[in-house]
Design an enzyme around this catalytic site. Sequence first.
Site, short mmCIF file in Angstrom:
data_model
loop_
_atom_site.label_atom_id
_atom_site.label_comp_id
_atom_site.label_asym_id
_atom_site.label_seq_id
_atom_site.Cartn_x
_atom_site.Cartn_y
_atom_site.Cartn_z
N HIS A 178 52.41 9.84 47.29
CA HIS A 178 52.68 10.21 48.75
C HIS A 178 52.32 11.71 48.94
O HIS A 178 52.21 12.47 47.80
CB HIS A 178 54.04 9.83 49.12
CG HIS A 178 55.32 10.33 48.24
ND1 HIS A 178 56.48 10.23 48.49
CD2 HIS A 178 55.02 10.88 47.06
CE1 HIS A 178 57.14 10.64 47.32
NE2 HIS A 178 56.41 11.17 46.46
N GLN A 207 48.17 10.32 54.22
CA GLN A 207 49.22 10.53 54.67
C GLN A 207 49.34 11.89 55.34
O GLN A 207 48.54 12.62 54.89
CB GLN A 207 50.53 10.41 53.74
CG GLN A 207 50.86 9.07 53.31
CD GLN A 207 52.23 8.87 52.62
OE1 GLN A 207 52.57 9.91 52.10
NE2 GLN A 207 52.83 7.75 52.54
N TRP A 242 57.46 3.28 44.83
CA TRP A 242 56.14 3.83 44.97
C TRP A 242 55.34 3.08 43.97
O TRP A 242 55.45 3.61 42.69
CB TRP A 242 55.86 5.26 45.05
CG TRP A 242 56.43 5.88 46.32
CD1 TRP A 242 55.50 6.35 47.16
CD2 TRP A 242 57.77 6.31 46.40
NE1 TRP A 242 56.57 6.66 48.25
CE2 TRP A 242 57.87 6.59 47.87
CE3 TRP A 242 59.16 6.28 45.89
CZ2 TRP A 242 58.87 7.02 48.27
CZ3 TRP A 242 60.19 6.85 46.43
CH2 TRP A 242 60.30 7.09 47.85
N ALA A 294 61.94 16.39 57.58
CA ALA A 294 60.57 16.14 56.73
C ALA A 294 60.51 14.77 57.34
O ALA A 294 61.31 13.84 57.61
CB ALA A 294 60.73 16.10 55.32
N ARG A 335 48.17 4.17 45.60
CA ARG A 335 49.15 3.22 45.18
C ARG A 335 48.57 2.03 44.58
O ARG A 335 47.42 1.61 45.12
CB ARG A 335 50.07 2.73 46.40
CG ARG A 335 50.96 4.03 46.86
CD ARG A 335 52.08 3.58 47.69
NE ARG A 335 52.53 4.70 48.37
CZ ARG A 335 53.54 4.80 49.29
NH1 ARG A 335 54.05 3.49 49.80
NH2 ARG A 335 53.98 5.83 49.84
N VAL A 384 65.95 12.53 51.28
CA VAL A 384 66.48 13.06 52.26
C VAL A 384 67.81 12.39 52.49
O VAL A 384 68.30 11.31 51.91
CB VAL A 384 65.64 12.40 53.43
CG1 VAL A 384 64.25 13.04 53.87
CG2 VAL A 384 65.18 10.75 53.48
C1 YSA Z 1 59.98 10.14 53.91
C2 YSA Z 1 61.07 11.09 53.94
C3 YSA Z 1 60.39 12.36 54.20
O1 YSA Z 1 61.45 13.32 54.08
C4 YSA Z 1 59.21 12.66 53.84
C5 YSA Z 1 58.20 11.70 53.67
C6 YSA Z 1 58.76 10.41 53.82
C7 YSA Z 1 57.80 9.34 53.43
C8 YSA Z 1 57.65 8.92 52.10
N1 YSA Z 1 57.04 9.98 51.30
C9 YSA Z 1 56.98 7.91 52.06
O2 YSA Z 1 55.65 7.68 51.17
N2 YSA Z 1 57.25 6.62 52.57
S1 YSA Z 1 56.39 5.22 52.84
O3 YSA Z 1 56.31 4.93 51.30
O4 YSA Z 1 57.07 4.46 53.48
O5 YSA Z 1 54.93 5.52 53.19
C10 YSA Z 1 55.07 6.44 54.65
C11 YSA Z 1 54.07 5.98 55.42
O6 YSA Z 1 52.70 5.67 54.90
C12 YSA Z 1 54.06 4.27 55.91
O7 YSA Z 1 54.94 4.27 57.02
C13 YSA Z 1 52.94 3.90 56.21
O8 YSA Z 1 52.56 4.17 57.42
C14 YSA Z 1 51.91 4.43 55.36
N3 YSA Z 1 51.57 3.66 53.93
C15 YSA Z 1 52.49 3.38 52.94
N4 YSA Z 1 52.04 2.62 52.29
C16 YSA Z 1 50.67 2.36 52.51
C17 YSA Z 1 50.50 3.09 53.82
N5 YSA Z 1 49.55 2.98 54.72
C18 YSA Z 1 48.38 2.25 54.08
N6 YSA Z 1 48.64 1.64 52.91
C19 YSA Z 1 49.62 1.74 52.07
N7 YSA Z 1 49.57 1.16 50.89
#
Ligand code: YSA
Length: 341
Positions: free
Chosen positions: A172, A212, A154, A309, A198, A255
Site C-alpha cells: 500500500h 493507490q 496485506w 489519512a 499484492r 488509524v
Molecule cells: C487506510 C487507512 C489510512 O489511514 C490510510 C490508508 C488506508 C488504506 C490501507 N493502506 C489499505 O491499503 N487498505 S485496503 O487494503 O483496503 O486498500 C485500499 C483500497 O485499495 C481499496 O479500497 C481498494 O480500492 C484498493 N485495492 C486494494 N486491494 C486491491 C485494490 N485495488 C485493486 N486490486 C487490489 N488487489
Amino acid sequence: MLDELNKIKDSATLELQGISDLKALDDWRVAYMGRKGKLTQVLRGLSDLPIDQRKAVGSAANDIKTLLEAELKGRQQAVKDAKLAGGLDAIDVTLPGRPVSLGRLHPTTQMVREICDAFSAMGFEVVEGPEVESDYYNFEALNIPKDHPARDMWDTIWINRDQTIPTLLRTHTSPMQVRVMEQRQPPVRVVVPGRCYRYEATDATHESVFFQIEGLAVDKGITFADLKGSLFEFAKRLFGAERKVRFRCDYFPFVEPGVDMSIDCFVCGGKGCRLCSNTGWIEILGAGMVHPNVLKGVGYDPEVYTGFAFGLGVERILMLKHGIDDIRHFYANDLRFLKQF
Ligand code: YSA
C-alpha cells in the site's frame, strides 16, 4: 504504300527519341496512332487497295503499330524514371500523408492526475515514494508489529524476508505517511500516488499490481469531521453530487477510529450484482484518524497534533467512473480497450 509506311515508322521513331515529357508523348501517340493518326489513316485505307497488296500492307502496318506501341511504352517508362531519379518531382507532394498514430496516457495515469488535481485544489501537495519498501515502513512504523494478525490483510510479495532489513514490494502507499512525517513538521497535507503489489488471486476487482493514492493531513485540531468533509468533497468533484457515498467502521492498525468509504454500484444501482458482490456498494478507500502510536513513532506529540489519512484504489475509481466491470482490462494491453480513453 509500303514506302509510305516505312517513312511514317522512321519519322515516328526519330520524333519519339527527342520527347522527354509525358504530355508530349501522349500528343505523339495521338498524332500517329490516334483516331486520325497517320498510321491509323493507312490502316483505314486498306480496303481501297487491290486484294493482292492488301495483305502485305496490312501485315506491315500492324507490325509497325506494334513496334511503335512498344517504343512508346519504353519511352514513357524512361521519362518517369528520369523524373524520379532527381529533382523535386521525386516527391509527389499531392499524395495524402501517412496517418501518424498518436500515443496517449494510460487511463490509470489519467485518473491519478485527475485525483491529484482534485486534492491539489484542496491544498494537498503531491509527493512520491519507493515501490521497494522495508518491513519497517510497510508494517512496523504503521503500528503493525511482527507476527501481528493484521499483516494478513496485506498479501505480501517479499523480496528478501530473512535479511537484517527485510524488503518487500509495498502492499500500500501508507508507508509514505511515515516517510513524510519523519522529514517534516506539521502542518502536513500530502497525497501520494503510486503502484502497489499484492500476492492476490485476481478477480473482477482485484489485481496483483494496482495503483493507490494515499492522503495525509496532520495539524493542530484536525478532527474526523475534516476527514469526512474532505472525502465527501472529493467524491462530489469526481463523481457528481448525485452519487451515494457510504462510510462504515473498518479496522486498520494505523488509524483510530478507522473507516472504509464506498460508492453505490454503477452497474446495478445498488440492487446487487457480480461486480459489487451483491452488496450494492463498491469500496474505494480506507481511512481514519492517524493512530497516536504512528504519530509518536515519528516524534509528533499526539496530545498536540491530530490527523487523518486515507488510501484509495485508483482502478476501482476508474471502474466506477466509466462503468468498467473488470479491473483486469486495464493491464491486458488490449488497444481496443485502451484507445477508448
Ligand atoms: C487506510 C487507512 C489510512 O489511514 C490510510 C490508508 C488506508 C488504506 C490501507 N493502506 C489499505 O491499503 N487498505 S485496503 O487494503 O483496503 O486498500 C485500499 C483500497 O485499495 C481499496 O479500497 C481498494 O480500492 C484498493 N485495492 C486494494 N486491494 C486491491 C485494490 N485495488 C485493486 N486490486 C487490489 N488487489
